[in-house]
Design an enzyme around this catalytic site. Structure first.
Site, short mmCIF file in Angstrom:
data_model
loop_
_atom_site.label_atom_id
_atom_site.label_comp_id
_atom_site.label_asym_id
_atom_site.label_seq_id
_atom_site.Cartn_x
_atom_site.Cartn_y
_atom_site.Cartn_z
N ASN A 17 26.60 37.03 18.73
CA ASN A 17 27.80 38.01 18.50
C ASN A 17 28.82 38.12 19.46
O ASN A 17 29.67 39.05 19.34
CB ASN A 17 27.31 39.47 17.75
CG ASN A 17 26.37 39.37 16.83
OD1 ASN A 17 25.08 39.68 17.26
ND2 ASN A 17 26.61 38.87 15.62
N ILE B 200 34.06 39.18 21.49
CA ILE B 200 32.89 40.10 20.65
C ILE B 200 33.01 40.29 19.27
O ILE B 200 34.38 40.72 18.59
CB ILE B 200 32.98 41.37 21.44
CG1 ILE B 200 32.68 41.16 23.09
CG2 ILE B 200 31.87 42.45 20.84
CD1 ILE B 200 33.09 42.51 23.87
N CYS B 201 32.05 39.95 18.53
CA CYS B 201 32.12 40.32 16.99
C CYS B 201 31.38 41.65 16.89
O CYS B 201 30.31 41.90 16.88
CB CYS B 201 31.57 39.25 16.31
SG CYS B 201 31.23 39.67 14.49
N LEU B 202 32.01 42.76 16.71
CA LEU B 202 31.78 44.23 16.50
C LEU B 202 32.64 44.70 15.52
O LEU B 202 34.02 44.87 15.87
CB LEU B 202 31.57 44.97 18.00
CG LEU B 202 31.19 46.32 17.77
CD1 LEU B 202 29.44 46.48 17.08
CD2 LEU B 202 30.92 47.00 19.24
#
Length: 185
Positions: A108, A115-117
């Site tokens: 992620n 960032i993958c959030l």
């Protein structure tokens, strides 16, 4: 520590006085973002996860800070991961901009720090993206959780890392440990 907080108090004191504002008073005005940040930073510092530390390089600029996450369990245990956070002027209508400064092998987080959030996205299909009701505390807890319960191999940003985990979990663990040794101490 929060010198911006004392500035806000001083500005509030000026509002109560009946003397006309001067040019120097107007230059001391504080943005809505900064007023929110004084409150949110105090709440954040009182509710930090034990695996996180926040550092403000300039105490007068609460909109720029660094976060260190030191996971105490899982694949990333023993690593020290640095994040840079910048809170834009339009906060809290838009999310903070966050980048991982530590090179990491993570499904992620890309090796370049993206960032993958979902809560860092302005618009999210699943409805879990940014909302004005979210705070910096949510962002910090979310980043911390990327190393434990939010570690997501099914919806990766770093597809290569996720496929690596799917192919060979032990080799994935070895590569994570290698990255920690080289970049996250």
């Amino acid at each position: 520590m929060l010198t911006l907080a004392s500035k806000l108090k001083r500005d509030d004191g000026l509002k109560g006085s009946r003397t006309p504002a001067t040019a120097s008073d107007s230059t001391r005005r504080v943005s809505v973002r900064d007023r929110l940040l004084v409150k949110e930073v105090a709440e954040l510092e009182a509710n930090l996860p034990c695996t996180c530390k926040v550092h403000f390089p300039d105490p007068n600029k609460l909109h720029c800070f660094q976060l260190t996450v030191t996971p105490d369990e899982g694949y990333y245990q023993g690593g020290k991961f640095q994040f840079e956070t910048e809170v834009p002027d339009a906060y809290n209508m838009v999310p903070p901009k966050v980048k991982c400064l530590t090179k990491i092998w993570h499904p992620n987080i890309t090796e370049t720090g993206e960032i993958c959030l979902s809560l860092l996205r302005e618009h999210s299909i699943d409805g879990t993206g940014w909302a004005p009701t979210r705070t910096l505390k949510d962002v910090v807890w979310g980043l911390n959780s990327l190393f434990t319960d939010l570690l997501n191999f099914d919806d990766p940003l770093n597809i290569e890392a996720a496929e690596h985990h799917l192919r060979d979990k032990e080799d994935f663990r070895n590569k994570v440990e290698d990255y920690i040794k080289h970049y996250a101490r």
